[in-house]
Design a protein around this motif. Structure first.
Motif, short mmCIF file in Angstrom:
data_model
loop_
_atom_site.label_atom_id
_atom_site.label_comp_id
_atom_site.label_asym_id
_atom_site.label_seq_id
_atom_site.Cartn_x
_atom_site.Cartn_y
_atom_site.Cartn_z
N ASP A 1 47.02 32.95 44.87
CA ASP A 1 46.55 32.99 43.65
C ASP A 1 47.51 31.81 42.71
N SER B 1 40.27 38.10 38.68
CA SER B 1 40.51 39.22 39.05
C SER B 1 40.11 40.60 37.82
N ASP C 1 43.21 41.15 35.00
CA ASP C 1 44.14 42.35 35.04
C ASP C 1 44.76 42.77 33.82
#
Length: 409
Positions: A189, A363, A326
């Motif tokens: 990431d 994400s 997220d």
């Protein structure tokens, strides 16, 4: 498969709710509330009332309470606290206020405060959201505590304010527990807080200012952003697609960390959704866009705007993605795997009729993020994950459908 995952998520949410606590207490106006309040009766709202939109990150749960404020000196303040909550969003089922009376909803540290009187006029008091039912929702406050205070010169013990529900935000562990997402972080990431790029990539940093976190109906999260020179916003259709969803949502600008890796975001600037203008046809694998406006537009104009590319992009085009994956403070995805390494590029500019593909990290919560090229035009609207082919809807096709509704510069 989707139904099975939804049932698993619902079961996880129900199990997690058994360990949660709530604090709600009425205290005198002059009394400090730094001491943890006692916990009276409260319940998690029925499962059918929880947020469960497919493809949207679930970031909170709805709880029911019985909170009452009166004009009596010892009944004018209530503290709603859910230990560890990321935010609290309070619903007022009724306000019985005289002219000159008002209610405030503030964070525990006082940095956020929203004021409401009997007229609910956004021009003279604070913004709010609605859900089509009686009452209204105050704007959310960051942290696990909301302090609700009645300001009045009257002394009657008659009920003046009723609080019946609130959303509380999940903490980091709960976000993982309650969300099942396709693998969209390809290898390492490489996303970093936007402030990390303020000096090294000043234009990418600046363009990210137009991107906001989208809190949907109190319990869901996506990304949204200003498009063009007028009051217009874009996000995914699978995030919000109806007027009621627009009216029930908050757009939070400048929700980003103050220092690189500091985990120290401020509350930023929050506005509510106003008018739904256009929704794409077809499913979430196609263009998947929603165009809408916000209330109190003047409050967010200083954050700038983005413009759509009007022609197709090409393979190998350098690109980057700002967004709220997220539900976290805004991050930038510029590099594929490591800082200073390979830059994100378009892998397939014609992945299918509607989409381009890339392996730039995303994400859940990044849905609705803009995908920008090195000219800082939006070439795609991110909406699908799945390494190595994360996907964004082609911006030139979106432009062709909404060009009469925006001023694209």
């Amino acid at each position: 498969m989707k139904l099975a995952l939804r049932r698993l998520r619902m079961a996880a949410v129900t199990l997690g709710a058994c360990t949660l606590g709530l604090s709600l207490v009425s205290v005198p106006a002059a009394e400090a509330y730094s001491v943890r309040p006692l916990a009276p009766q409260s319940e998690r709202a029925p499962e059918a009332e929880q947020f469960s939109a497919e493809g949207v990150t679930t970031v909170g749960e709805l709880r029911t309470v019985n909170g009452v404020l009166s004009h009596a000196p010892d009944g004018r303040k209530q503290v709603i606290r859910h230990p560890g909550a990321a935010y609290v969003k309070v619903h007022f089922s009724s306000l019985r206020l005289a002219h000159g009376d008002y209610v405030t909803v503030a964070s525990a540290d006082g940095r956020e405060s929203y004021r409401y009187d009997r007229y609910l006029n956004r021009a003279t008091s604070s913004d709010y959201t609605t859900d089509g039912g009686p009452g209204f929702w105050a704007m959310s406050v960051e942290g696990d505590t909301a302090v609700v205070t009645l300001h009045s010169s009257r002394t009657s013990r008659a009920r003046a304010v009723t609080i019946d529900r609130f959303w509380r935000g999940y903490d980091r562990a709960e976000l993982t527990q309650h969300n099942f997402s396709t693998q969209s972080v390809c290898s390492t990431d490489a996303r970093r807080d936007v402030v990390c790029y303020r000096t090294s990539h000043p234009t990418e940093y600046a363009r990210g200012n137009a991107v906001a976190r989208l809190l949907i109906a109190g319990g869901g999260m996506c990304t949204t952003w200003r498009v063009g020179n007028t009051n217009r916003m874009l996000t995914n259709k699978h995030c919000i697609s109806t007027q009621s969803a627009v009216s029930g949502s908050e757009m939070q600008f400048n929700y980003q960390c103050a220092t690189c890796g500091g985990n120290n975001p401020g509350a930023g600037t929050k506005v509510s959704g106003a008018t739904l203008y256009k929704v794409s046809s077809g499913g979430s694998s196609q263009l998947d866009y929603t165009l809408y406006s916000v209330n109190n537009f003047a409050n967010i104009q200083s954050y700038g705007t983005l413009y759509l590319a009007t022609t197709a992009t090409s393979n190998g085009t350098q690109m980057y993605i700002p967004g709220h994956g997220d539900g976290r403070p805004k991050r930038l995805s510029i590099y594929e795997d490591s800082q200073g390494g390979t830059r994100c590029t378009v892998r397939n500019a014609n992945y299918n009729t509607w989409n381009i593909s890339y392996s730039c990290d995303t994400s859940g919560g990044n849905s609705g993020s803009p995908v920008l090229d090195s000219s800082h035009r939006v070439i795609a609207l991110h909406h699908l994950g799945g390494c190595p082919s994360n996907q964004g809807a082609k911006s030139h096709l979106i432009y062709n459908e909404i060009k009469g509704l925006i001023d694209n510069g």
